[in-house]
Design a protein around this motif. Structure first.
Motif, PDB file in Angstrom:
ATOM      1  N   UNK A 199       3.846   6.334  -4.742  1.00 26.71           N
ATOM      2  CA  UNK A 199       3.986   6.646  -6.038  1.00 26.71           C
ATOM      3  C   UNK A 199       3.194   7.909  -6.647  1.00 26.71           C
ATOM      4  N   UNK A 200       1.939   7.836  -6.116  1.00 26.83           N
ATOM      5  CA  UNK A 200       1.006   8.679  -6.383  1.00 26.83           C
ATOM      6  C   UNK A 200       0.789   9.937  -5.954  1.00 26.83           C
ATOM      7  N   UNK A 201       1.199  10.114  -4.545  1.00 28.12           N
ATOM      8  CA  UNK A 201       1.010  11.202  -3.840  1.00 28.12           C
ATOM      9  C   UNK A 201       2.432  11.751  -3.218  1.00 28.12           C
ATOM     10  N   UNK A 202       3.411  11.117  -3.454  1.00 28.53           N
ATOM     11  CA  UNK A 202       4.692  11.531  -2.669  1.00 28.53           C
ATOM     12  C   UNK A 202       4.659  11.964  -1.181  1.00 28.53           C
ATOM     13  N   UNK A 203       5.123  13.068  -1.071  1.00 24.82           N
ATOM     14  CA  UNK A 203       5.189  13.502   0.565  1.00 24.82           C
ATOM     15  C   UNK A 203       3.762  13.697   1.137  1.00 24.82           C
ATOM     16  N   UNK A 204       2.555  13.611   0.309  1.00 21.47           N
ATOM     17  CA  UNK A 204       1.206  13.684   0.824  1.00 21.47           C
ATOM     18  C   UNK A 204       0.534  12.274   1.018  1.00 21.47           C
ATOM     19  N   UNK A 205       1.448  11.315   0.873  1.00 21.99           N
ATOM     20  CA  UNK A 205       0.829   9.813   0.964  1.00 21.99           C
ATOM     21  C   UNK A 205       0.012   9.591   2.190  1.00 21.99           C
ATOM     22  N   UNK A 206       0.564  10.225   3.443  1.00 19.91           N
ATOM     23  CA  UNK A 206       0.106  10.114   4.645  1.00 19.91           C
ATOM     24  C   UNK A 206      -1.269  10.689   4.705  1.00 19.91           C
ATOM     25  N   UNK A 207      -1.561  11.760   4.146  1.00 19.50           N
ATOM     26  CA  UNK A 207      -2.770  12.748   4.380  1.00 19.50           C
ATOM     27  C   UNK A 207      -3.896  12.282   3.231  1.00 19.50           C
ATOM     28  N   UNK A 232       0.736  -1.141  -0.132  1.00 17.49           N
ATOM     29  CA  UNK A 232      -0.095  -0.120   0.030  1.00 17.49           C
ATOM     30  C   UNK A 232       0.810   1.340  -0.022  1.00 17.49           C
ATOM     31  N   UNK A 233       1.702   1.192   0.899  1.00 16.01           N
ATOM     32  CA  UNK A 233       2.618   2.632   1.100  1.00 16.01           C
ATOM     33  C   UNK A 233       3.199   2.945  -0.281  1.00 16.01           C
ATOM     34  N   UNK A 234       4.122   1.866  -1.136  1.00 19.26           N
ATOM     35  CA  UNK A 234       4.539   2.365  -2.320  1.00 19.26           C
ATOM     36  C   UNK A 234       3.757   2.659  -3.304  1.00 19.26           C
ATOM     37  N   UNK A 235       2.166   2.216  -3.264  1.00 22.63           N
ATOM     38  CA  UNK A 235       1.542   2.759  -4.190  1.00 22.63           C
ATOM     39  C   UNK A 235       1.014   4.295  -3.789  1.00 22.63           C
ATOM     40  N   UNK A 236       0.812   4.380  -2.403  1.00 23.87           N
ATOM     41  CA  UNK A 236       0.377   5.725  -2.011  1.00 23.87           C
ATOM     42  C   UNK A 236       1.432   6.826  -2.335  1.00 23.87           C
ATOM     43  N   UNK A 259       0.591  -4.765 -19.670  1.00 23.78           N
ATOM     44  CA  UNK A 259       0.357  -3.349 -19.967  1.00 23.78           C
ATOM     45  C   UNK A 259       0.687  -2.593 -18.833  1.00 23.78           C
ATOM     46  N   UNK A 260       0.324  -2.835 -17.575  1.00 17.75           N
ATOM     47  CA  UNK A 260       0.467  -1.799 -16.632  1.00 17.75           C
ATOM     48  C   UNK A 260       1.530  -2.514 -15.462  1.00 17.75           C
ATOM     49  N   UNK A 261       2.591  -1.948 -15.178  1.00 13.82           N
ATOM     50  CA  UNK A 261       3.706  -2.345 -14.188  1.00 13.82           C
ATOM     51  C   UNK A 261       3.836  -1.487 -13.057  1.00 13.82           C
ATOM     52  N   UNK A 262       3.436  -1.561 -12.000  1.00 10.58           N
ATOM     53  CA  UNK A 262       4.072  -0.861 -10.892  1.00 10.58           C
ATOM     54  C   UNK A 262       5.142  -0.933 -10.530  1.00 10.58           C
ATOM     55  N   UNK A 263       5.961   0.263 -10.272  1.00 10.40           N
ATOM     56  CA  UNK A 263       7.424   0.076 -10.166  1.00 10.40           C
ATOM     57  C   UNK A 263       7.858   0.500  -8.804  1.00 10.40           C
ATOM     58  N   UNK A 264       8.736  -0.394  -8.152  1.00 10.77           N
ATOM     59  CA  UNK A 264       9.176  -0.026  -6.742  1.00 10.77           C
ATOM     60  C   UNK A 264      10.365   0.779  -6.845  1.00 10.77           C
ATOM     61  N   UNK A 265      10.536   2.013  -5.883  1.00 15.66           N
ATOM     62  CA  UNK A 265      11.974   2.539  -5.693  1.00 15.66           C
ATOM     63  C   UNK A 265      12.590   2.905  -7.170  1.00 15.66           C
ATOM     64  N   UNK A 266      11.910   3.713  -8.027  1.00 11.49           N
ATOM     65  CA  UNK A 266      12.327   4.546  -9.318  1.00 11.49           C
ATOM     66  C   UNK A 266      11.686   5.766  -9.516  1.00 11.49           C
ATOM     67  N   UNK A 267      12.225   6.593 -10.396  1.00 11.21           N
ATOM     68  CA  UNK A 267      11.814   8.129 -10.598  1.00 11.21           C
ATOM     69  C   UNK A 267      10.324   7.906 -11.065  1.00 11.21           C
ATOM     70  N   UNK A 268      10.116   6.891 -11.871  1.00 15.78           N
ATOM     71  CA  UNK A 268       8.650   6.654 -12.239  1.00 15.78           C
ATOM     72  C   UNK A 268       7.752   5.457 -11.349  1.00 15.78           C
ATOM     73  N   UNK A 269       6.635   5.602 -11.219  1.00 15.33           N
ATOM     74  CA  UNK A 269       5.957   4.582 -10.329  1.00 15.33           C
ATOM     75  C   UNK A 269       5.350   3.795 -11.158  1.00 15.33           C
ATOM     76  N   UNK A 270       5.102   3.993 -12.428  1.00 16.61           N
ATOM     77  CA  UNK A 270       4.299   3.015 -13.152  1.00 16.61           C
ATOM     78  C   UNK A 270       4.925   3.021 -14.594  1.00 16.61           C
TER      79      UNK A 270
END
Ligand SMILES: Cc1cc2nc3c(=O)[nH]c(=O)nc-3n(C[C@H](O)[C@H](O)[C@H](O)COP(=O)(O)OP(=O)(O)OC[C@H]3O[C@@H](n4cnc5c(N)ncnc54)[C@H](O)[C@@H]3O)c2cc1C
Length: 407
Positions: A154-162, A148-152, A269-280
């Motif tokens: 990747x999408x919201x950066x520093x705002x993932x917690x809120x 969950x946290x990598x997904x959040x 088609x879609x790959x979520x990517x861990x620890x990279x400058x792009x999230x997908x």
């Protein structure tokens, strides 16, 4: 009657189409018609930012039909996955999910139950809870930290917690439209630009940045209008946002690279990517036929804050960072035919907890209306469907306010 529409994205185009039989309409657009759905032209049309639709997008489906493009609509079951290090795991079928080594069987079962339940919940009930605290209550640290946290983040950066739990539930529900072989999504073959073109046909669209003033009547770039419909991001309102007492809304930015590659990266088609400058990593030509383009098209998608991070890097710097991370997937610079970078400063509101109270009403002043990404139909996640619905709803409100229905 004269109406000014600010922005020629899907919301603006819908408003204009709904009101064109009742009023003179002038659209002000300071960039490309289509807004976030705009395309590049390379002998074919391809969206600057990846786009697809879902079977539940009833408003979008209706509009596609109305503009005579339903025969071009294609549905496809695509394969999706997750990249950990240089390994890509397909998580498309129940068997593949069962075999995924980075989660226990118990966690997978809990996740499956959570996914099924999320479809039946009323998202608004979870608006005041943050996604991060809700998932910590429900899942093991491993699922929180590795799923969950990598997904959040990747999408919201520093705002993932809120980010609100409402957003997460909607996201999980929509991305779980699964068939046994994968996720079913739709596309207008040869591009959404066809829809944009048909919606824009015959409309007066001027390429100007709108400066709006009130002096007894609404003025846009010095011209008088009976009503203004503002469909651009709220920050583009400037001081008017304060005059209308609108709550401040935080936005995030999108950065999307589109690459033409000599070879395909995988069959997903879609790959979520861990620890990279792009999230997908989104391989468009694993969705639509390669023959439509004659080259392998891949998006690398990333989100950042408008005032920092990746968004403020130069295109060249972003390109370098993305290409460095692509090496993980065996792609070297010489494997890339070309690369184009697109950035959108205000690409989505951040659906932080309590966002329901921040939703913009359609009418904010006599003769002034706002519709788009911060309208109710785009809660708790913005989409093409939500913007088309917001455009229709604000047009209905204007018809009612100005007694246009029976004219
Ligand atoms: C990376 C990415 C991927 C996406 N993928 C999907 C997807 O797969 N499926 C889906 O349903 N949705 C997707 N979306 C969301 C979808 O694109 C949007 O929700 C929708 O297109 C928004 O339309 P809109 O008209 O409300 O806003 P916009 O498209 O933002 O339109 C607003 C317009 O106002 C113009 N404007 C701004 N300021 C001014 C000014 N001062 N004067 C005049 N004009 C101005 C802008 O240039 C823009 O054209 C995605 C978005 C992004 C960023």
């Amino acid at each position: 009657m004269k109406i000014a529409v600010i922005g020629a994205g899907l919301t603006g185009l819908r408003v204009a189409n709904e009101l064109r039989d009742y009023s003179k309409i002038k659209i002000f657009e300071n960039d490309q018609v289509g807004g976030l759905l705009a395309s590049y032209y390379n002998g074919y049309r391809i969206e600057k930012f990846y786009h697809h639709l879902f079977k539940t997008d009833s408003e979008l489906l209706e509009v596609i039909k109305k503009f005579g493009l339903d025969h071009k609509l294609v549905w496809k079951t695509v394969r999706v996955g997750f990249a950990v290090g240089d390994e890509i795991f397909s998580l498309s079928t129940p068997l593949e999910i069962l075999g995924y080594p980075h989660m226990s069987l118990f966690d997978k079962l809990r996740l499956a139950i959570f996914t099924l339940r999320s479809k039946r919940l009323n998202y608004e009930d979870f608006d005041d809870e943050s996604a991060s605290s809700a998932i910590k209550k429900r899942f093991s640290g491993r699922v929180v930290d590795h799923f969950f946290m990598p997904m959040l983040k990747a999408k919201f950066g520093d705002n993932a917690e809120i980010v609100s739990f409402a957003w997460l539930l909607a996201r999980v529900a929509i991305r779980s439209n699964r068939k046994l072989r994968g996720e079913e999504i739709g596309y207008i073959r040869h591009g959404f630009q066809q829809l944009v073109d048909r919606m824009a046909e015959g409309l007066e669209i001027v390429k100007e940045s709108a400066r709006i003033k009130f002096s007894g009547k609404w003025l846009v770039n010095g011209e008088e209008f009976d009503a203004v419909v503002f469909t651009a991001p709220i920050p583009a309102l400037g001081e008017l946002a304060k005059d209308f007492n609108l709550p401040s809304i935080r936005y995030q930015s999108s950065i999307c690279a589109l690459l033409s590659l000599k070879e395909s990266i995988s069959d997903l088609y879609w790959i979520n990517v861990d620890k990279a400058n792009f999230g997908a990593l989104i391989e468009h030509t694993n969705f639509m036929p390669f023959e439509d383009y004659g080259e392998h098209l891949v998006y690398l998608a990333s989100y950042s804050m408008p005032d920092g991070g990746l968004f403020n890097q130069s295109d060249l710097e972003i390109q370098k960072l993305f290409l460095k991370d692509l090496k993980r997937f065996g792609v070297e610079e010489e494997d890339v035919n070309w690369i184009k970078i697109s950035k959108a400063k205000y690409s989505s509101p951040i659906y932080e907890k309590g966002f329901l109270k921040k939703i913009t009403p359609y009418k904010v002043h006599e003769g002034f209306y706002i519709a788009g990404m911060t309208s109710k139909p785009n809660y708790p996640e913005r989409s093409m469907n939500g913007s088309l619905r917001a455009g229709k709803e604000v047009a209905e409100r204007i018809k009612k306010d100005f007694g246009l229905e029976n004219s």
